[in-house]
Design a protein around this motif. Sequence first.
Motif, PDB file in Angstrom:
ATOM      1  N   ALA A 115      68.142  44.581  43.899  1.00 18.93           N
ATOM      2  CA  ALA A 115      67.722  43.110  44.696  1.00 18.93           C
ATOM      3  C   ALA A 115      68.880  42.014  43.007  1.00 18.93           C
ATOM      4  N   PHE A 116      68.796  42.746  42.063  1.00 14.21           N
ATOM      5  CA  PHE A 116      69.862  41.706  40.498  1.00 14.21           C
ATOM      6  C   PHE A 116      71.427  41.099  41.482  1.00 14.21           C
ATOM      7  N   SER A 117      71.773  42.451  41.811  1.00 12.30           N
ATOM      8  CA  SER A 117      73.276  42.661  42.676  1.00 12.30           C
ATOM      9  C   SER A 117      72.858  41.870  44.080  1.00 12.30           C
ATOM     10  N   GLU A 118      71.796  41.386  45.019  1.00 13.23           N
ATOM     11  CA  GLU A 118      72.090  40.532  46.502  1.00 13.23           C
ATOM     12  C   GLU A 118      71.627  39.054  45.635  1.00 13.23           C
ATOM     13  N   ALA A 124      67.260  35.024  37.043  1.00  9.69           N
ATOM     14  CA  ALA A 124      66.552  35.533  35.969  1.00  9.69           C
ATOM     15  C   ALA A 124      65.437  36.246  36.021  1.00  9.69           C
ATOM     16  N   ASN A 125      64.682  36.348  37.480  1.00 15.00           N
ATOM     17  CA  ASN A 125      62.987  37.076  37.287  1.00 15.00           C
ATOM     18  C   ASN A 125      63.638  38.606  38.402  1.00 15.00           C
ATOM     19  N   TRP A 179      72.635  38.033  42.862  1.00 12.44           N
ATOM     20  CA  TRP A 179      73.359  37.631  42.623  1.00 12.44           C
ATOM     21  C   TRP A 179      74.780  37.002  43.075  1.00 12.44           C
ATOM     22  N   LYS A 180      75.171  37.467  44.279  1.00 14.42           N
ATOM     23  CA  LYS A 180      75.844  37.039  45.064  1.00 14.42           C
ATOM     24  C   LYS A 180      75.407  36.175  45.883  1.00 14.42           C
ATOM     25  N   ILE A 231      71.578  33.731  31.233  1.00 12.89           N
ATOM     26  CA  ILE A 231      70.156  34.014  32.517  1.00 12.89           C
ATOM     27  C   ILE A 231      69.406  33.355  33.207  1.00 12.89           C
ATOM     28  N   PHE A 232      69.260  32.165  32.752  1.00 13.08           N
ATOM     29  CA  PHE A 232      68.456  31.299  34.021  1.00 13.08           C
ATOM     30  C   PHE A 232      69.019  30.319  34.117  1.00 13.08           C
ATOM     31  N   SER A 233      70.614  30.825  34.365  1.00  8.23           N
ATOM     32  CA  SER A 233      71.528  29.529  34.330  1.00  8.23           C
ATOM     33  C   SER A 233      72.297  29.940  36.556  1.00  8.23           C
TER      34      SER A 233
END
Length: 81
Positions: free
Chosen positions: A58-61, A33-34, A63-64, A27-29
């Motif tokens: 927010a996670f999806s953005e 992670a936040n 990630w991309k 996850i941190f890589s």
Amino acid sequence: MLIPGQVAAKNDSKPEDDEMDDWDKRIFSTGCANENTAMNDCFFDKKDWRKCAGELKAFSECWKRKGNDERTDSKTAPSKA
């Protein structure tokens, strides 16, 4: 099993685990992670992913933005029209 009013004994013989496990490292890589924590906390609190749309977005953005699609070779599912 605890009886009402009884307090569980604290086991002091085992040190607290401060090391990251493989899941945490992955996850941190990702650099997100936040956002991942916020998303999971939202689901834990609300028990309904539909109520966590902002956190999911927010996670999806993140990630991309961090290039994880290419790094993990994940594919976006086609949208239903």
